[in-house]
Design a protein around this motif. Sequence first.
Motif, PDB file in Angstrom:
ATOM      1  N   TYR A 150     -59.806  54.681  -7.307  1.00  8.45           N
ATOM      2  CA  TYR A 150     -61.196  54.224  -7.153  1.00  8.45           C
ATOM      3  C   TYR A 150     -62.118  54.965  -8.110  1.00  8.45           C
ATOM      4  CZ  TYR A 150     -65.792  53.589  -5.056  1.00  8.45           C
ATOM      5  OH  TYR A 150     -67.110  53.301  -4.855  1.00  8.45           O
ATOM      6  N   ALA A 179     -57.899  49.852   9.507  1.00 10.56           N
ATOM      7  CA  ALA A 179     -57.463  49.546   8.139  1.00 10.56           C
ATOM      8  C   ALA A 179     -58.671  49.316   7.227  1.00 10.56           C
ATOM      9  CB  ALA A 179     -56.550  48.320   8.140  1.00 10.56           C
ATOM     10  N   ARG A 180     -59.666  48.563   7.708  1.00  7.91           N
ATOM     11  CA  ARG A 180     -60.872  48.305   6.906  1.00  7.91           C
ATOM     12  C   ARG A 180     -61.672  49.582   6.695  1.00  7.91           C
ATOM     13  NH1 ARG A 180     -63.265  42.657   9.523  1.00  7.91           N
ATOM     14  NH2 ARG A 180     -61.501  41.315   8.928  1.00  7.91           N
ATOM     15  N   THR A 228     -56.193  54.076  -3.923  1.00 11.24           N
ATOM     16  CA  THR A 228     -56.345  55.488  -3.601  1.00 11.24           C
ATOM     17  C   THR A 228     -57.701  55.987  -4.074  1.00 11.24           C
ATOM     18  OG1 THR A 228     -55.429  56.251  -5.674  1.00 11.24           O
ATOM     19  CG2 THR A 228     -53.866  55.818  -3.887  1.00 11.24           C
ATOM     20  N   GLU A 255     -61.953  55.343   1.401  1.00  9.49           N
ATOM     21  CA  GLU A 255     -61.344  55.623   0.100  1.00  9.49           C
ATOM     22  C   GLU A 255     -62.278  55.195  -1.015  1.00  9.49           C
ATOM     23  OE1 GLU A 255     -57.549  53.681   0.031  1.00  9.49           O
ATOM     24  OE2 GLU A 255     -56.513  55.452   0.814  1.00  9.49           O
ATOM     25  N   ARG A 256     -62.932  54.074  -0.829  1.00 11.89           N
ATOM     26  CA  ARG A 256     -63.876  53.571  -1.823  1.00 11.89           C
ATOM     27  C   ARG A 256     -65.010  54.564  -2.044  1.00 11.89           C
ATOM     28  NH1 ARG A 256     -67.757  48.299  -1.192  1.00 11.89           N
ATOM     29  NH2 ARG A 256     -68.211  47.999  -3.401  1.00 11.89           N
ATOM     30  N   ARG A 273     -60.042  51.717   3.994  1.00 11.99           N
ATOM     31  CA  ARG A 273     -60.316  51.186   2.652  1.00 11.99           C
ATOM     32  C   ARG A 273     -61.732  51.560   2.198  1.00 11.99           C
ATOM     33  NH1 ARG A 273     -57.547  46.468   4.430  1.00 11.99           N
ATOM     34  NH2 ARG A 273     -59.525  45.386   4.799  1.00 11.99           N
ATOM     35  N   GLU A 274     -62.691  51.470   3.104  1.00  9.69           N
ATOM     36  CA  GLU A 274     -64.078  51.778   2.735  1.00  9.69           C
ATOM     37  C   GLU A 274     -64.259  53.269   2.479  1.00  9.69           C
ATOM     38  OE1 GLU A 274     -67.505  51.035   1.302  1.00  9.69           O
ATOM     39  OE2 GLU A 274     -66.229  49.414   2.061  1.00  9.69           O
TER      40      GLU A 274
END
Length: 513
Positions: A6, A138-139, A2, A145-146, A142-143
């Motif tokens: 992060y 999906a990728r 999350t 959120e990062r 993730r990025e």
Amino acid sequence: MTVSQYNQARASFAPASADTRAYLQLDGITVRFPGVLALDQVSLDVRRGEVHGLMGENGAGKSTLLKVLSGVNQPAAGTLSLDGVEQQFVTTKAAIAAGVAIIYQELHLVPELTVAENLMLGALPNRFGVLDEKTLVARAIRELERLGEKIDPSQQVKNLSIGQRQMIEIGKALMRDARVIAFDEPTSSLSARETTQLFRIIRALKAEGRAIIYVTHRMDEVYELCDRVTVFRDGRHIDTFEAGEGLDRDRLISSMVGRSIADVYGYRPRATGDVQLEVKELMGPGLREPASFSARAGEIVGFFGLVGAGRSELMKLIYGAVRPAGGEITLKGKRVRFATPRDAVRAGVALCPEDRKQEGIVSIASVSDNLNISCRRHFSRFSVLNGRKEAQTAKDFIAKLAIKTRNGETPIGTLSGGNQQKVILSRWLAEEIDVFLMDEPTRGIDVGARSEIYGLLYGLAEAGRTVIVVSSDLAEVIGVADRVLVMKEGRIVGDLPKAHATPDALIKLALPR
């Protein structure tokens, strides 16, 4: 992971101390263009876990060095090494593959594609030759959120703010696992909130041990963010300093411009005349209550406020670029109504807009065309342009304002920001303008060119013109203005004479409750 997880992970990093060994090493880099020595045996090293500032006037060679690093320009001499291994980047693809990313001021995104597609451009996941949208999204999530960004990955990039687009560029670099990341004037178009977010990301990248180059004209950013700072001048490496409050600002400025500047702003007091512009109860988009103020002949009036305070919107209402909902404007004692900017210009009011590239110039057109675009009606007869007069006008103003260009036929988009601003000023000087509305006149302009722009503004005021300077730079508005008006949330909330326009007083008025 999350966003909060992060951020906690990033916060757990101890303050990074840069590896004393250079990860990026450039030695004796020389770049020649026809008739120009753009870089003259330049050397630079950047360590792991270091933010290395790069400063210098426009034309000093900073952008050329970044283009060498990205594989756009090929050096005539010198070497480039990553982690002790010599590299030769003959294409941008080779630089990217080696782990180098450049975040340019003009972002390289495809507006019509989605956030997810831009993040993975050039490496889109597929199954049997068909785009794998599920994996792509999906990728991307993730990025994002990062990066701490709450952005819909299916949204088109053209609908994002400048700050969000910049985060997408950074995300692209991280998804390619870039170990060297260079930022070229990254905050020039960002709000205060977006700048804070960017600095948080850069510090996290530093903590991860990436080597970061940070190109900027803003000394405050160097003191806040950088570990070391290197100064270029005329294509040469002048000096490298340890950053921090121990670095003397005058010394840094002197290194950049080759001369001492005791006072960058060079304020010149002068007598003022009668009221030349009066705005009464003006209302329109961007304003939350009617705006009223006046400005005298020979006066420089500053407008300060946070991003979104309504300053630019007020200038566009005065200029006729946006139709006001009410109120009146008086010019030299005569009530005027500007249905269009053309009406304003012919009455003697001109605007140098905040977004110089999008609203102030035609980048592919020549210096001469940009300079004469408004006044060329004076040079035509029966709809036939007098090219000789246009060329002479351009030549005269190029000399008068010391515009650095090969000639009037040079595309204006190839000029530095300071010289583009001089062309815009020349356009209005050719029109005999009485009131100059200057919205962020030195944004993205180096310290030496800023001094020249300020000198031009003082010259206009001394000639009896009225100059209004809108600026988000607190030091600038205090430095050049005779008095400062403060806007907050679409309202004028203060009018302070120079003696009372202190940083504390202006900030107190500008901040939301």
